[in-house]
Design an enzyme around this catalytic site. Sequence first.
Site, PDB file in Angstrom:
ATOM      1  N   SER A  16       0.834  -1.200   0.000  1.00 53.16           N
ATOM      2  CA  SER A  16       0.000   0.000   0.000  1.00 53.16           C
ATOM      3  C   SER A  16       0.873   1.256   0.000  1.00 53.16           C
ATOM      4  O   SER A  16       1.665   1.458  -0.927  1.00 53.16           O
ATOM      5  CB  SER A  16      -0.971  -0.041   1.191  1.00 53.16           C
ATOM      6  OG  SER A  16      -2.024   0.887   1.024  1.00 53.16           O
ATOM      7  N   HIS A  73      -8.180  -4.936  -1.059  1.00 54.59           N
ATOM      8  CA  HIS A  73      -6.982  -4.170  -0.696  1.00 54.59           C
ATOM      9  C   HIS A  73      -6.140  -5.005   0.261  1.00 54.59           C
ATOM     10  O   HIS A  73      -6.474  -5.156   1.431  1.00 54.59           O
ATOM     11  CB  HIS A  73      -7.350  -2.835  -0.052  1.00 54.59           C
ATOM     12  CG  HIS A  73      -6.144  -1.964   0.168  1.00 54.59           C
ATOM     13  ND1 HIS A  73      -5.490  -1.333  -0.859  1.00 54.59           N
ATOM     14  CD2 HIS A  73      -5.452  -1.650   1.297  1.00 54.59           C
ATOM     15  CE1 HIS A  73      -4.455  -0.655  -0.380  1.00 54.59           C
ATOM     16  NE2 HIS A  73      -4.411  -0.844   0.933  1.00 54.59           N
ATOM     17  N   ASP A  93      -9.985  -3.515  -5.807  1.00 50.46           N
ATOM     18  CA  ASP A  93      -9.462  -2.868  -4.606  1.00 50.46           C
ATOM     19  C   ASP A  93     -10.337  -1.658  -4.278  1.00 50.46           C
ATOM     20  O   ASP A  93     -10.438  -0.731  -5.080  1.00 50.46           O
ATOM     21  CB  ASP A  93      -8.016  -2.437  -4.866  1.00 50.46           C
ATOM     22  CG  ASP A  93      -7.330  -1.846  -3.644  1.00 50.46           C
ATOM     23  OD1 ASP A  93      -8.021  -1.439  -2.687  1.00 50.46           O
ATOM     24  OD2 ASP A  93      -6.084  -1.780  -3.652  1.00 50.46           O
TER      25      ASP A  93
END
Length: 318
Positions: free
Chosen positions: A135, A290, A262
């Site tokens: 991320s 995600h 996502d």
Amino acid sequence: MTPYRAPGWLPGGQAQTLWPLLIKPKAIPLRRERWETPDGDFIDVDHLDGPPESPLLVLFHGLEGSARSHYAISTARACRRMGWRLALPHFRGCSGELNRRPRAYHSGDSAEIDWILRRLHQDNTGRRLHAAGISLGGNALLKWAGEQQQAAASLVSGVAGICAPLDLAACGHQLARGFNRIYTRHFLDTLKSRSAARLARFPGLFDETRMRRSRNLWDFDDAVTGPVHGFAGADDYWARSSAIAWLKTIAVPALVVNPRNDPFLPASALPGPNDISPCVRLEQPATGGHVGFVSGAFPGNLDWLPQRLLHFFTSELS
């Protein structure tokens, strides 16, 4: 390695994102080391030790993440099975103790990535060093690789960015909509608490009223992240820190994995073949959420992501 596909019993990007929190495996013991930074601050780096000659994987965590995040735990367990060493650097303020300096960390903090990798490379004495980011950590790492170009090869064998918010504006606005606001509230709870503590130590660092009134990431980044880290505001921060603009100049093997469902980043914002260098491999599975990547029969496991990383670094580098 088999491309990711979510199990039939876990449909939808939201469920695939949240389910790992419920099946997070038990953490294994790690050795913590505190590093003093060049500007008088510190970071904490958690280590999984192993045979001295074994490869070292560096894993950079996501926004408000840590070595206790589910993806960090599952990667540590996979490295232990493989006999690899692992380093989990915490961005400033994320290891459980407020950092000393006014600055914190942000999605485009490639200078911090560079310092950490150079320190680890120096300590690694010529052994294989691989770097991955999840991320926010993935965005910062990919930006670093694009900035460094050929010079990155002197430090790492390759890089991997998993669910990186490559277009920060698209991500920030996406997280302000509908159900996604639950993630924003989660992030803001800890970001505001830590920012308030930092403001008590450094009065006048930013506008406290604007910080406390923030209802989404644009509000917070415009009031806090941007000004504290030298940006004109949220729009300037997001534009200058997005890794998508740097994918064309990456000159080391790079794996970039972004599920198309996502919740953090719309599929319309994902890069295509014309947006990358020949060194970059894009994987955009239809499912995964995600940083979800749950696999197996109910209730599932979190083995796919660490296996994908280890397979990339052992079998796909050229």
